[in-house]
Motif scaffolding. Sequence first.
Motif, short mmCIF file in Angstrom:
data_model
loop_
_atom_site.label_atom_id
_atom_site.label_comp_id
_atom_site.label_asym_id
_atom_site.label_seq_id
_atom_site.Cartn_x
_atom_site.Cartn_y
_atom_site.Cartn_z
N VAL A 38 5.30 25.93 -8.50
CA VAL A 38 5.47 25.44 -7.13
C VAL A 38 4.31 24.51 -6.75
O VAL A 38 4.52 23.47 -6.11
N VAL A 39 3.09 24.89 -7.14
CA VAL A 39 1.93 24.04 -6.85
C VAL A 39 2.10 22.67 -7.49
O VAL A 39 1.83 21.63 -6.86
N ALA A 40 2.55 22.65 -8.75
CA ALA A 40 2.77 21.38 -9.43
C ALA A 40 3.83 20.55 -8.71
O ALA A 40 3.68 19.33 -8.53
N GLU A 41 4.89 21.22 -8.27
CA GLU A 41 5.95 20.55 -7.53
C GLU A 41 5.43 19.98 -6.22
O GLU A 41 5.74 18.83 -5.86
N ARG A 42 4.63 20.78 -5.50
CA ARG A 42 4.09 20.32 -4.21
C ARG A 42 3.07 19.19 -4.40
O ARG A 42 2.97 18.29 -3.57
N THR A 43 2.31 19.24 -5.49
CA THR A 43 1.35 18.17 -5.78
C THR A 43 2.08 16.86 -5.99
O THR A 43 1.68 15.81 -5.47
N ALA A 44 3.18 16.91 -6.75
CA ALA A 44 3.98 15.71 -6.96
C ALA A 44 4.56 15.19 -5.65
O ALA A 44 4.63 13.97 -5.43
N ALA A 45 4.97 16.11 -4.78
CA ALA A 45 5.54 15.71 -3.50
C ALA A 45 4.49 15.01 -2.63
O ALA A 45 4.80 14.02 -1.94
N VAL A 46 3.25 15.50 -2.65
CA VAL A 46 2.17 14.86 -1.88
C VAL A 46 1.92 13.46 -2.41
O VAL A 46 1.77 12.49 -1.63
N THR A 47 1.88 13.32 -3.73
CA THR A 47 1.65 12.00 -4.34
C THR A 47 2.76 11.03 -3.95
O THR A 47 2.50 9.88 -3.59
N ALA A 48 4.00 11.50 -4.02
CA ALA A 48 5.14 10.65 -3.67
C ALA A 48 5.10 10.27 -2.19
O ALA A 48 5.39 9.12 -1.82
N ALA A 49 4.75 11.24 -1.33
CA ALA A 49 4.70 10.96 0.11
C ALA A 49 3.60 9.95 0.43
O ALA A 49 3.77 9.07 1.27
N ARG A 50 2.46 10.08 -0.26
CA ARG A 50 1.36 9.13 -0.05
C ARG A 50 1.78 7.72 -0.48
O ARG A 50 1.49 6.73 0.20
N ALA A 51 2.47 7.63 -1.61
CA ALA A 51 2.92 6.33 -2.10
C ALA A 51 3.93 5.70 -1.15
O ALA A 51 3.95 4.47 -0.95
N LEU A 52 4.77 6.54 -0.54
CA LEU A 52 5.77 6.03 0.39
C LEU A 52 5.12 5.43 1.63
O LEU A 52 5.58 4.40 2.15
N ILE A 53 4.03 6.06 2.10
CA ILE A 53 3.31 5.50 3.26
C ILE A 53 2.80 4.11 2.92
O ILE A 53 2.91 3.18 3.73
N VAL A 54 2.24 3.95 1.72
CA VAL A 54 1.73 2.64 1.31
C VAL A 54 2.85 1.61 1.28
O VAL A 54 2.71 0.50 1.80
N THR A 55 3.98 1.99 0.71
CA THR A 55 5.12 1.07 0.62
C THR A 55 5.62 0.65 1.99
O THR A 55 5.84 -0.53 2.28
N GLU A 56 5.81 1.66 2.87
CA GLU A 56 6.33 1.36 4.21
C GLU A 56 5.32 0.54 5.02
O GLU A 56 5.70 -0.34 5.80
N SER A 57 4.04 0.82 4.86
CA SER A 57 3.01 0.07 5.57
C SER A 57 2.98 -1.38 5.12
O SER A 57 2.77 -2.30 5.93
N GLU A 58 3.20 -1.61 3.83
CA GLU A 58 3.25 -2.98 3.32
C GLU A 58 4.42 -3.74 3.93
O GLU A 58 4.32 -4.94 4.23
N ASP A 59 5.55 -3.06 4.14
CA ASP A 59 6.71 -3.70 4.76
C ASP A 59 6.39 -4.13 6.19
O ASP A 59 6.82 -5.20 6.65
N VAL A 60 5.64 -3.27 6.92
CA VAL A 60 5.26 -3.62 8.29
C VAL A 60 4.33 -4.82 8.29
O VAL A 60 4.49 -5.77 9.07
N ARG A 61 3.35 -4.81 7.38
CA ARG A 61 2.41 -5.94 7.31
C ARG A 61 3.13 -7.24 6.95
O ARG A 61 2.77 -8.32 7.42
N ALA A 62 4.16 -7.09 6.12
CA ALA A 62 4.92 -8.28 5.73
C ALA A 62 5.62 -8.90 6.93
O ALA A 62 5.72 -10.14 7.05
N LEU A 63 6.11 -8.09 7.83
CA LEU A 63 6.79 -8.61 9.02
C LEU A 63 5.79 -9.08 10.07
O LEU A 63 6.10 -9.96 10.88
N GLU A 64 4.59 -8.48 10.07
CA GLU A 64 3.59 -8.88 11.06
C GLU A 64 2.84 -10.14 10.63
O GLU A 64 2.33 -10.88 11.47
N GLY A 65 2.75 -10.38 9.31
CA GLY A 65 2.01 -11.52 8.81
C GLY A 65 2.88 -12.75 8.62
O GLY A 65 4.08 -12.77 8.91
N ALA A 66 2.26 -13.80 8.09
CA ALA A 66 2.97 -15.06 7.85
C ALA A 66 3.61 -15.00 6.47
O ALA A 66 3.03 -15.43 5.48
#
Length: 315
Positions: A38-66
């Motif tokens: 379960v710990v290994a599963e939860r660790t992978a979930a944290v990594t995936a969730a962190r990566a998703l924040i980066v991806t979604e934040s980049e999409d916002v910056r893309a719309l805010e920038g030129a």
Amino acid sequence: MTQGSTAGRTPQDELERALAALAERAPLEDALGAARAVVAERTAAVTAARALIVTESEDVRALEGATWRRLMAAVRGTTHEELSRERAQVVRAEAAYVLAVDQHEAAVAHADELRARLARTRDAEARVRRARGELERALLAHGGSGSARLEEIATQVATLRAEGTELAEAVSAASTAAMLLARAGESLDEAIEIVASRRVLVVPGAPWDALAIAAEDVRRATAAVARLDAELADVRVVRMGSVGLDRLLMSAEAWTDAFVFRAGSGRELVRTRSRVSNAFSTACHLERSLTSRASDVKARIRALDEERSTILARS
């Protein structure tokens, strides 16, 4: 019969304690293996969730920038709408990350607890041998019999007490989960009423607070269900699972964003409320079932203790 003792304990007491530690070891090893998975599963979930924040934040910056994406959105006249959508996705990702971290921390804490309990059973076999010898010597010294049956009773009592400890922890976890799910249901009812009245679009302050409270209560309830699942595994009961709460968990900002509201925040709140209600019913059922099992275990221990007392009185 009066037997020799160490610190007020009889040889029978020592044998029961040693056998209890020995009986607990194998289930603890199994539980620790499952907890590590379960710990290994939860660790992978944290990594995936962190990566998703980066991806979604980049999409916002893309719309805010030129960028070409922003220019094309401007041409279509959808810049504000797309930006609102992407910002809501960031908030969703952040909420999912918070939940993933909570579940990871709970999984690690459970594994650490099992590891510590397992460490306390390392000398169980040696303790059993010593206690067994002391009991036999005490019975022979007093001309008594029944040592074989006393050892059988000690073994059974040890196994039952280990089971009783696990059941008590599971009952406590079920009770806590039911309480937090009930609280989350009440908070969601208030949030649903606010969204249904459309006050969320025109009144600042209090509506936002109600939605924030609902989001936090759902998060706590989800964490409690995860802890209950860990305890259910220890008593060999099928886990509740995520019950769908983590998929719909969002923060107040996402729920109160105008775009997300138009896209169906009210429906998501209602779906979350339904899942909370179902999870609450399941948690209550589990609490009753586990409490019944715990009562049965206590009754069996009392019967064995009575038999033990009878044997010792005749010795």
